[in-house]
Design an enzyme around this catalytic site. Structure first.
Site, PDB file in Angstrom:
ATOM      1  N   SER A 144     -77.005  76.674   3.958  1.00  0.00           N
ATOM      2  CA  SER A 144     -76.280  75.543   3.366  1.00  0.00           C
ATOM      3  C   SER A 144     -75.202  75.075   4.323  1.00  0.00           C
ATOM      4  O   SER A 144     -74.693  75.851   5.148  1.00  0.00           O
ATOM      5  CB  SER A 144     -75.633  75.961   2.042  1.00  0.00           C
ATOM      6  OG  SER A 144     -74.763  74.948   1.550  1.00  0.00           O
TER       7      SER A 144
ATOM      8  N   TYR B 297     -70.000  80.982  -3.255  1.00  0.00           N
ATOM      9  CA  TYR B 297     -71.254  80.514  -2.655  1.00  0.00           C
ATOM     10  C   TYR B 297     -71.213  80.523  -1.120  1.00  0.00           C
ATOM     11  O   TYR B 297     -72.165  81.011  -0.476  1.00  0.00           O
ATOM     12  CB  TYR B 297     -71.558  79.119  -3.193  1.00  0.00           C
ATOM     13  CG  TYR B 297     -72.862  78.510  -2.794  1.00  0.00           C
ATOM     14  CD1 TYR B 297     -74.068  78.964  -3.326  1.00  0.00           C
ATOM     15  CD2 TYR B 297     -72.908  77.440  -1.898  1.00  0.00           C
ATOM     16  CE1 TYR B 297     -75.272  78.377  -2.974  1.00  0.00           C
ATOM     17  CE2 TYR B 297     -74.104  76.841  -1.541  1.00  0.00           C
ATOM     18  CZ  TYR B 297     -75.280  77.313  -2.081  1.00  0.00           C
ATOM     19  OH  TYR B 297     -76.479  76.729  -1.725  1.00  0.00           O
TER      20      TYR B 297
END
Length: 245
Positions: free
Chosen positions: A133, A146
């Site tokens: 990501s 995250y």
């Protein structure tokens, strides 16, 4: 067959929707034998076969991969796409959500890699593509933990890629930016004006599509990328290069 993955057996996790489903469809279109793995049933026509599985369960992963090997005789490509958003103010995060974030976004990828690597090493070739990501490169407030897991996924990518490079294995990752997957569409529906706000932050003034991530995965999985290893590719329209709060 003349596709870019002709004759290859590919496993795609999180294959029931979003980037995983787009990747499974594209790989199938390029003549790969695609096995999807997901907690949910498969999207119609996206895969050769589909296994409903929780990648957090190491024993279940080993069993599923063994069954695929028994059926196909080899595994050439693994796309570790399965994951989930876990966002919290750090001191409000409980242990259960920390564990869920790490298990789905990092440990599950390790379970899959560990299960396929023996077969790849035995055949002297294999490509693993981890979907990381932009959060592994730029920190956004309110997104903890995250980014911690996705930074770890980059470490897994680089470590495994170097560890097995001289035995025919390549391990790379893709770091998508904002992509129109179902959970993002749902976010936009819940919060009017958010789509326009996010679009304005992106240099191309548009949001990415799952297919654009899938095409990057196709390249990394193919023999065209045979000298690319232990590398991450940002696919975010340039967003991470722009200074924003």
């Amino acid at each position: 067959m003349n596709g870019r993955l002709a004759g290859k057996v590919a496993l795609v996790t999180g294959a029931a929707g979003g980037i995983g489903a787009a990747t499974a469809r594209l790989f199938s279109g390029h003549d790969a034998c695609v096995h999807g793995l997901d907690l949910l049933p498969a999207s119609a026509g996206a895969v050769h076969a589909h296994t409903v599985i929780d990648i957090r369960d190491a024993a279940a992963v080993e069993t599923a991969v063994a069954a695929i090997l028994a059926r196909e005789g080899r595994i050439d490509v693994l796309v570790n796409n399965a994951g989930t958003d876990v966002f919290s103010e750090p001191l409000e995060l409980d242990d259960a959500d920390w564990e869920r974030c790490m298990a789905l976004n990092l440990k599950g990828a390790w379970h899959m890699a560990r299960a396929v690597l023996p077969a790849m090493l035995a055949q002297g070739a294999g490509s693993i593509v981890n979907i990381a990501s932009v959060h592994a490169h730029r920190i956004i407030r309110g997104a903890f933990p995250y980014p911690v897991a996705k930074h770890g996924l980059l470490g897994l990518t680089r470590s495994l890629g170097i560890e097995y490079a001289d035995r025919g294995i390549r391990v790379n990752s893709i770091s998508p930016g904002l992509v129109l997957v179902p959970r993002i569409e749902a976010w936009f529906e819940r919060e009017p004006g958010r789509r326009e706000e996010q679009t304005a932050l992106l240099p191309p003034r548009r949001i990415g599509t799952p297919e654009e991530i899938a095409y990057t995965a196709l390249f990394l999985a193919s023999d065209e990328a045979r000298f690319i290893n232990a590398t991450d590719i940002l696919v975010d329209g340039g967003r991470s290069q722009v200074y924003h709060d």
